[in-house]
Design a protein around this motif. Structure first.
Motif, PDB file in Angstrom:
ATOM      1  N   ASP A  91      24.434  86.532  58.077  1.00  0.00           N
ATOM      2  CA  ASP A  91      22.973  86.546  57.607  1.00  0.00           C
ATOM      3  C   ASP A  91      23.138  86.297  56.135  1.00  0.00           C
ATOM      4  O   ASP A  91      23.426  87.053  55.168  1.00  0.00           O
ATOM      5  CB  ASP A  91      22.536  88.057  57.725  1.00  0.00           C
ATOM      6  CG  ASP A  91      20.967  87.832  57.454  1.00  0.00           C
ATOM      7  OD1 ASP A  91      20.409  86.886  56.834  1.00  0.00           O
ATOM      8  OD2 ASP A  91      20.404  89.082  57.711  1.00  0.00           O
ATOM      9  N   LEU A  92      22.820  85.008  55.574  1.00  0.00           N
ATOM     10  CA  LEU A  92      22.940  84.407  54.227  1.00  0.00           C
ATOM     11  C   LEU A  92      22.398  85.482  53.242  1.00  0.00           C
ATOM     12  O   LEU A  92      22.485  85.610  52.152  1.00  0.00           O
ATOM     13  CB  LEU A  92      22.343  82.953  54.135  1.00  0.00           C
ATOM     14  CG  LEU A  92      22.882  82.087  55.006  1.00  0.00           C
ATOM     15  CD1 LEU A  92      22.246  80.532  54.271  1.00  0.00           C
ATOM     16  CD2 LEU A  92      24.501  82.095  54.887  1.00  0.00           C
ATOM     17  N   ASP A  93      20.756  86.111  53.716  1.00  0.00           N
ATOM     18  CA  ASP A  93      20.084  87.197  52.893  1.00  0.00           C
ATOM     19  C   ASP A  93      21.127  88.262  52.638  1.00  0.00           C
ATOM     20  O   ASP A  93      20.696  88.852  51.599  1.00  0.00           O
ATOM     21  CB  ASP A  93      18.933  87.730  53.736  1.00  0.00           C
ATOM     22  CG  ASP A  93      18.024  86.282  53.705  1.00  0.00           C
ATOM     23  OD1 ASP A  93      17.868  85.437  53.057  1.00  0.00           O
ATOM     24  OD2 ASP A  93      17.013  86.366  54.672  1.00  0.00           O
ATOM     25  N   ARG A  94      22.121  88.724  53.296  1.00  0.00           N
ATOM     26  CA  ARG A  94      22.934  90.010  53.014  1.00  0.00           C
ATOM     27  C   ARG A  94      24.212  89.507  52.189  1.00  0.00           C
ATOM     28  O   ARG A  94      24.984  90.466  52.054  1.00  0.00           O
ATOM     29  CB  ARG A  94      23.173  90.548  54.146  1.00  0.00           C
ATOM     30  CG  ARG A  94      22.185  90.736  55.136  1.00  0.00           C
ATOM     31  CD  ARG A  94      21.000  91.937  54.735  1.00  0.00           C
ATOM     32  NE  ARG A  94      21.626  92.991  54.723  1.00  0.00           N
ATOM     33  CZ  ARG A  94      20.841  94.092  54.193  1.00  0.00           C
ATOM     34  NH1 ARG A  94      19.533  93.883  53.864  1.00  0.00           N
ATOM     35  NH2 ARG A  94      21.484  95.099  54.357  1.00  0.00           N
ATOM     36  N   VAL A  95      24.432  88.347  51.928  1.00  0.00           N
ATOM     37  CA  VAL A  95      25.534  88.040  50.983  1.00  0.00           C
ATOM     38  C   VAL A  95      25.006  87.588  49.583  1.00  0.00           C
ATOM     39  O   VAL A  95      24.422  86.403  49.319  1.00  0.00           O
ATOM     40  CB  VAL A  95      26.359  87.112  51.584  1.00  0.00           C
ATOM     41  CG1 VAL A  95      27.591  86.636  51.030  1.00  0.00           C
ATOM     42  CG2 VAL A  95      26.526  87.226  52.851  1.00  0.00           C
ATOM     43  N   PHE A  96      25.846  88.041  48.305  1.00  0.00           N
ATOM     44  CA  PHE A  96      25.707  87.786  46.975  1.00  0.00           C
ATOM     45  C   PHE A  96      26.963  86.671  46.770  1.00  0.00           C
ATOM     46  O   PHE A  96      28.247  87.435  47.064  1.00  0.00           O
ATOM     47  CB  PHE A  96      25.538  89.054  46.226  1.00  0.00           C
ATOM     48  CG  PHE A  96      25.035  88.612  44.781  1.00  0.00           C
ATOM     49  CD1 PHE A  96      23.886  88.371  44.479  1.00  0.00           C
ATOM     50  CD2 PHE A  96      25.864  88.366  43.853  1.00  0.00           C
ATOM     51  CE1 PHE A  96      23.459  88.075  43.406  1.00  0.00           C
ATOM     52  CE2 PHE A  96      25.607  88.196  42.638  1.00  0.00           C
ATOM     53  CZ  PHE A  96      24.318  87.957  42.142  1.00  0.00           C
ATOM     54  N   TYR A  97      26.614  85.668  46.186  1.00  0.00           N
ATOM     55  CA  TYR A  97      27.673  84.711  45.774  1.00  0.00           C
ATOM     56  C   TYR A  97      28.039  84.785  44.418  1.00  0.00           C
ATOM     57  O   TYR A  97      27.208  84.773  43.430  1.00  0.00           O
ATOM     58  CB  TYR A  97      27.237  83.334  46.126  1.00  0.00           C
ATOM     59  CG  TYR A  97      28.382  82.155  45.775  1.00  0.00           C
ATOM     60  CD1 TYR A  97      29.448  82.385  46.523  1.00  0.00           C
ATOM     61  CD2 TYR A  97      28.189  81.389  44.875  1.00  0.00           C
ATOM     62  CE1 TYR A  97      30.407  81.299  46.119  1.00  0.00           C
ATOM     63  CE2 TYR A  97      28.975  80.420  44.645  1.00  0.00           C
ATOM     64  CZ  TYR A  97      30.243  80.435  45.323  1.00  0.00           C
ATOM     65  OH  TYR A  97      31.258  79.522  45.122  1.00  0.00           O
ATOM     66  N   CYS A  98      29.214  85.351  43.899  1.00  0.00           N
ATOM     67  CA  CYS A  98      29.688  85.306  42.351  1.00  0.00           C
ATOM     68  C   CYS A  98      30.211  83.719  42.357  1.00  0.00           C
ATOM     69  O   CYS A  98      31.267  83.331  42.901  1.00  0.00           O
ATOM     70  CB  CYS A  98      30.837  86.167  42.204  1.00  0.00           C
ATOM     71  SG  CYS A  98      30.219  87.771  42.420  1.00  0.00           S
ATOM     72  N   GLY A  99      29.580  82.916  41.497  1.00  0.00           N
ATOM     73  CA  GLY A  99      30.039  81.610  41.188  1.00  0.00           C
ATOM     74  C   GLY A  99      31.058  81.655  40.192  1.00  0.00           C
ATOM     75  O   GLY A  99      32.046  82.387  40.325  1.00  0.00           O
ATOM     76  N   GLU A 100      31.113  80.966  39.208  1.00  0.00           N
ATOM     77  CA  GLU A 100      32.159  80.510  38.444  1.00  0.00           C
ATOM     78  C   GLU A 100      32.283  81.767  37.173  1.00  0.00           C
ATOM     79  O   GLU A 100      31.203  82.113  37.106  1.00  0.00           O
ATOM     80  CB  GLU A 100      32.124  79.162  37.663  1.00  0.00           C
ATOM     81  CG  GLU A 100      31.744  78.158  38.592  1.00  0.00           C
ATOM     82  CD  GLU A 100      30.201  77.843  39.010  1.00  0.00           C
ATOM     83  OE1 GLU A 100      29.972  76.956  39.618  1.00  0.00           O
ATOM     84  OE2 GLU A 100      29.385  78.733  38.436  1.00  0.00           O
ATOM     85  N   SER A 101      33.557  81.988  36.739  1.00  0.00           N
ATOM     86  CA  SER A 101      33.830  82.578  35.359  1.00  0.00           C
ATOM     87  C   SER A 101      34.388  81.689  34.577  1.00  0.00           C
ATOM     88  O   SER A 101      35.427  81.064  34.972  1.00  0.00           O
ATOM     89  CB  SER A 101      34.579  83.978  35.959  1.00  0.00           C
ATOM     90  OG  SER A 101      33.633  84.928  36.494  1.00  0.00           O
ATOM     91  N   VAL A 102      34.064  81.664  33.428  1.00  0.00           N
ATOM     92  CA  VAL A 102      34.531  80.755  32.329  1.00  0.00           C
ATOM     93  C   VAL A 102      34.902  81.444  31.180  1.00  0.00           C
ATOM     94  O   VAL A 102      34.122  82.359  30.893  1.00  0.00           O
ATOM     95  CB  VAL A 102      33.933  79.422  32.129  1.00  0.00           C
ATOM     96  CG1 VAL A 102      34.018  78.496  33.319  1.00  0.00           C
ATOM     97  CG2 VAL A 102      32.619  79.734  31.844  1.00  0.00           C
TER      98      VAL A 102
END
Length: 195
Positions: A91-102
Motif C-alpha cells: 500500500d503506497l500510502d503506508r510507505v515513506f521514502y527516504c530519498g538522497e542524503s548528500v
C-alpha cells in the motif's frame, strides 16, 4: 558543530539553488559519478516544495548548507520508485521514502548520517499513517574501474539504523555518468524498516 533544520513546502524555496549545487558536487563522487545539470536539479527539487508531507533536512555549518537529506511519501514519487512496491502488493500510502542524503566530505563522520535518518523518520511519524520507511542504493560491481581502493559500502551503517536490504525490490534510475555521452540505466536496490 553542525546544526540541523527540517523544512517542508515553501520554506525550501530559498535553499533550492544551494541544494542543487550541493547535489551536483556530492553525486560526482563514487558511487554515483553523476555528471549533473543545475537546471535539472532545481526542477527536481521543486518536487519537495510541491508534494504534501515531503521534507528536506538541512545540515548547516554556520549559515552555510553543507548537507541535505530528502524524504517524501512514496505515493508522490516517480513511477520507477513506486513500481516495485506496486508489483509486490504494498500500500503506497503506508510507505515513506527516504530519498538522497548528500554531505560535503569534510563533514562526514560527525553524526550527520544518523541525524538525517532520525529526522526523516521523525517527520514520517509526525505526519502519521506510515508503517514502513525505505530508501534505495545504487548497485555497483566490485570491479568497477572508478571504485576507490579504500571505498567502504554503507550497508553496515544502514543495518545499524534498522534497515534491511530487500533484493526482491529493485529498479533502475537513469543518469548521465562522468564520461558517458548519454544517460544510462543504473540498478538500484531498496532497503526498508518498520516505523
Amino acid at each position: 558543530m553542525l546544526r540541523f533544520k527540517r523544512l517542508s513546502g515553501e520554506g525550501l524555496t530559498h535553499y533550492i539553488p544551494e541544494l542543487a549545487q550541493l547535489r551536483i558536487r556530492v553525486f560526482r563522487d563514487w558511487p554515483y559519478l553523476y555528471d549533473g545539470d543545475l537546471a535539472y536539479e532545481e526542477r527536481y527539487l521543486q518536487t519537495y516544495i510541491q508534494a504534501p508531507d515531503s521534507v528536506i533536512v538541512l545540515a548547516f555549518d554556520g549559515d552555510r548548507v553543507v548537507g541535505a537529506s530528502t524524504g517524501i511519501p512514496l505515493q508522490h514519487e516517480t513511477q520507477e520508485v513506486k513500481q516495485p512496491f506496486i508489483d509486490a502488493g504494498f500500500d503506497l500510502d503506508r510507505v515513506f521514502y527516504c530519498g538522497e542524503s548528500v554531505l560535503l566530505p569534510a563533514y562526514r563522520g560527525q553524526g550527520a548520517g544518523v541525524e538525517f535518518f532520525q529526522q526523516r523518520e521523525a517527520h514520517a511519524r509526525a505526519v502519521g499513517g506510515f508503517d514502513l520507511c525505505c530508501f534505495c542504493g545504487v548497485q555497483r560491481p566490485d570491479d568497477h574501474p572508478a571504485r576507490p581502493a579504500d571505498y567502504q559500502p554503507l550497508d553496515s551503517f544502514w543495518r545499524k539504523r534498522g534497515y534491511r536490504k530487500q533484493p526482491e525490490l529493485s529498479t533502475t534510475f537513469s543518469w548521465k555518468e562522468l564520461g558517458e555521452p548519454y544517460e544510462s540505466p543504473k540498478p538500484m536496490t531498496f532497503w526498508m524498516k518498520r516505523l
